[in-house]
Design an enzyme around this catalytic site. Structure first.
Site, PDB file in Angstrom:
ATOM      1  CD1 TRP A 105      -2.175  -2.268   1.575  1.00  0.00           C
ATOM      2  CD2 TRP A 105      -3.034  -1.093  -0.129  1.00  0.00           C
ATOM      3  NE1 TRP A 105      -3.194  -3.002   1.026  1.00  0.00           N
ATOM      4  CE2 TRP A 105      -3.731  -2.310  -0.020  1.00  0.00           C
ATOM      5  CE3 TRP A 105      -3.384  -0.205  -1.136  1.00  0.00           C
ATOM      6  CZ2 TRP A 105      -4.784  -2.655  -0.884  1.00  0.00           C
ATOM      7  CZ3 TRP A 105      -4.430  -0.536  -2.002  1.00  0.00           C
ATOM      8  CH2 TRP A 105      -5.109  -1.748  -1.866  1.00  0.00           C
ATOM      9  CG  ASP A 173      -3.002   4.096   4.145  1.00  0.00           C
ATOM     10  OD1 ASP A 173      -4.035   3.955   4.834  1.00  0.00           O
ATOM     11  OD2 ASP A 173      -2.798   3.467   3.079  1.00  0.00           O
ATOM     12  CE  LYS A 197      -8.608  -1.879   4.457  1.00  0.00           C
ATOM     13  NZ  LYS A 197      -8.668  -3.159   3.741  1.00  0.00           N
TER      14      LYS A 197
HETATM   15  N1  PMP Z   1      -4.313   1.498   2.246  1.00  0.00           N
HETATM   16  C1  PMP Z   1      -4.381   0.356   2.963  1.00  0.00           C
HETATM   17  C2  PMP Z   1      -3.462   0.168   4.112  1.00  0.00           C
HETATM   18  C3  PMP Z   1      -5.333  -0.607   2.621  1.00  0.00           C
HETATM   19  O1  PMP Z   1      -5.408  -1.749   3.315  1.00  0.00           O
HETATM   20  C4  PMP Z   1      -6.203  -0.378   1.541  1.00  0.00           C
HETATM   21  C5  PMP Z   1      -7.302  -1.358   1.148  1.00  0.00           C
HETATM   22  N2  PMP Z   1      -7.109  -2.663   1.397  1.00  0.00           N
HETATM   23  C6  PMP Z   1      -6.066   0.804   0.819  1.00  0.00           C
HETATM   24  C7  PMP Z   1      -5.129   1.730   1.211  1.00  0.00           C
HETATM   25  C8  PMP Z   1      -6.957   1.104  -0.345  1.00  0.00           C
HETATM   26  O2  PMP Z   1      -8.201   1.374   0.132  1.00  0.00           O
HETATM   27  P1  PMP Z   1      -9.484   1.589  -0.795  1.00  0.00           P
HETATM   28  O3  PMP Z   1      -9.865   0.258  -1.315  1.00  0.00           O
HETATM   29  O4  PMP Z   1     -10.456   2.179   0.165  1.00  0.00           O
HETATM   30  O5  PMP Z   1      -9.083   2.541  -1.880  1.00  0.00           O
END
Ligand code: PMP
Length: 363
Positions: A105, A173, A197
């Site tokens: 991520w 994040d 989450k």
């Molecule tokens: N950052 C992290 C740490 C994530 O776990 C995720 C989704 N699994 C995201 C960003 C992306 O999130 P979204 O699907 O809401 O765009």
């Protein structure tokens, strides 16, 4: 069979929500609080919805002790959209920005920023199993911000506190560990998290932004990505995701009732400990690839290193035993148990019992 025929859902997200919250949404579905309508049907400009969003913000401020010089924003497009919104809000072309990359991520966040004419640097790069030693980071003088991911959902690498980056604004994040433990917001320029989450349904992102960083967006920044515009309009420049915000609000109240974030941390530490202890006590049958000091309390990847062919059977048999979504991310394989706030302790007990029995049968 558990109440309502519900299972233990170990999905990385969207993920389990507290039963109490789901039951409240059920009661509110036809007539929210005497309004004669559901939150799904309600004007975002109505008094009733104004009450919902204001209460949600107030409760979040209480939970995290958010200082007054921070704005709380409910924005859209998932955390992935913030990967682009962050450089557009906080930089001009040619500026320098730093990214700490400890997994999939934070890498995506960096790759998105690199599209915007910046001097974008990966100042520390992990191996998906650890956080590089602090003295190896090559922070850039004059960077506009340092971005990192507090909990890498896929690899299961979690920082154990805000990294020290000196005076440079720090952006985190926290999509997969938001509200899982107390956090000192004052150490951050911005914290953001997709809701799906620990916090609520998908469709809303919570962003906490220090006020002095707002109002410096690029002229080309799309209106919908401009945090200052979101702040000026109380997150209602356009129609917000009303129902997800309402559910997040219920989750905040639920957390407050259960002892706030200190209570959440205590429960999460116990759950994670039980799972990691089971892995450690398996004589190597199960294996956690992550360095012990940075193992995530939310996402726990594990493998069966001596017999990887058993991993498929593990997932299938676990599913039959009402333990769902244990397959590892498609990029890494193996298994992954996501044990967010709403996973009850009994869910982890059921999983560890299953793991021990599976091992006895197959070792
Ligand atoms: N950052 C992290 C740490 C994530 O776990 C995720 C989704 N699994 C995201 C960003 C992306 O999130 P979204 O699907 O809401 O765009």
């Amino acid at each position: 069979m558990a109440a309502h025929g519900r299972v233990f859902n170990f999905s990385a997200g969207p993920a389990m929500l507290p039963l109490e919250v789901l039951e409240q949404t059920q009661r509110d579905t036809l007539n929210f609080n005497g309004s004669g309508m559901s939150v799904m049907e309600m004007s975002h400009r109505s008094k009733a919805f104004e009450g919902i969003i204001k209460q949600a913000e107030a409760d979040l401020r209480t939970l995290l002790s958010i200082p007054d010089n921070y704005k709380v924003l409910f924005v859209q497009g998932g955390a992935s959209t913030q990967f682009a919104a962050i450089p557009l809000n906080f930089t001009q072309e040619g500026d320098t920005v730093d990214y700490i990359v400890t997994g999939a991520w934070s890498k995506k966040a960096y790759e998105e920023a690199a599209k915007f004419g910046l001097n974008a640097n990966v100042v520390a790069k992990g191996d998906n199993k650890s956080v590089p030693a602090r003295d190896s980071w090559k922070l850039s003088p004059g960077a506009k911000y340092v971005h990192y991911c507090d909990n890498e959902t896929i690899g299961g690498v979690e920082f154990q506190g805000a990294p020290d980056v000196g005076d440079v604004p720090l952006i985190a994040d926290m999509s997969s560990n938001f509200l899982s433990k107390p956090v000192d917001v004052s150490k951050y320029a911005m914290i953001y998290a997709g809701a799906q989450k620990n916090v609520g349904p998908s469709g809303v992102v919570i962003a906490i932004v220090r006020e002095d960083l707002l109002g410096k967006a690029r002229p080309s920044c799309p209106t919908m990505l401009n945090y200052a515009i979101a702040a000026e309009n109380g997150s209602m420049y356009n129609t917000p995701p009303c129902w997800p915000i309402y559910v997040c609000g219920l989750v905040f109240q639920h957390l407050l009732k259960l002892g706030g974030l200190a209570g959440a941390r205590e429960r999460n530490v116990k759950k994670a400990q039980l799972l990691y202890d089971t892995i450690a006590g398996s004589n190597g049958f199960y294996f956690s690839p992550v360095e012990e000091s940075v193992r995530s309390k939310m996402n726990v990847p594990f493998t069966i290193p001596s017999k990887p062919e058993l991993e498929k059977a593990f997932v299938a048999e676990a599913t039959a035993a009402q333990l769902l979504e244990l397959k590892g991310h498609r990029s890494v394989g193996g298994m992954r148990a996501s044990i967010y706030n709403a996973m009850p302790h009994e869910g982890v007990e059921a999983l560890t019992k299953f793991m021990t029995e599976f091992q006895a049968k197959n070792a």
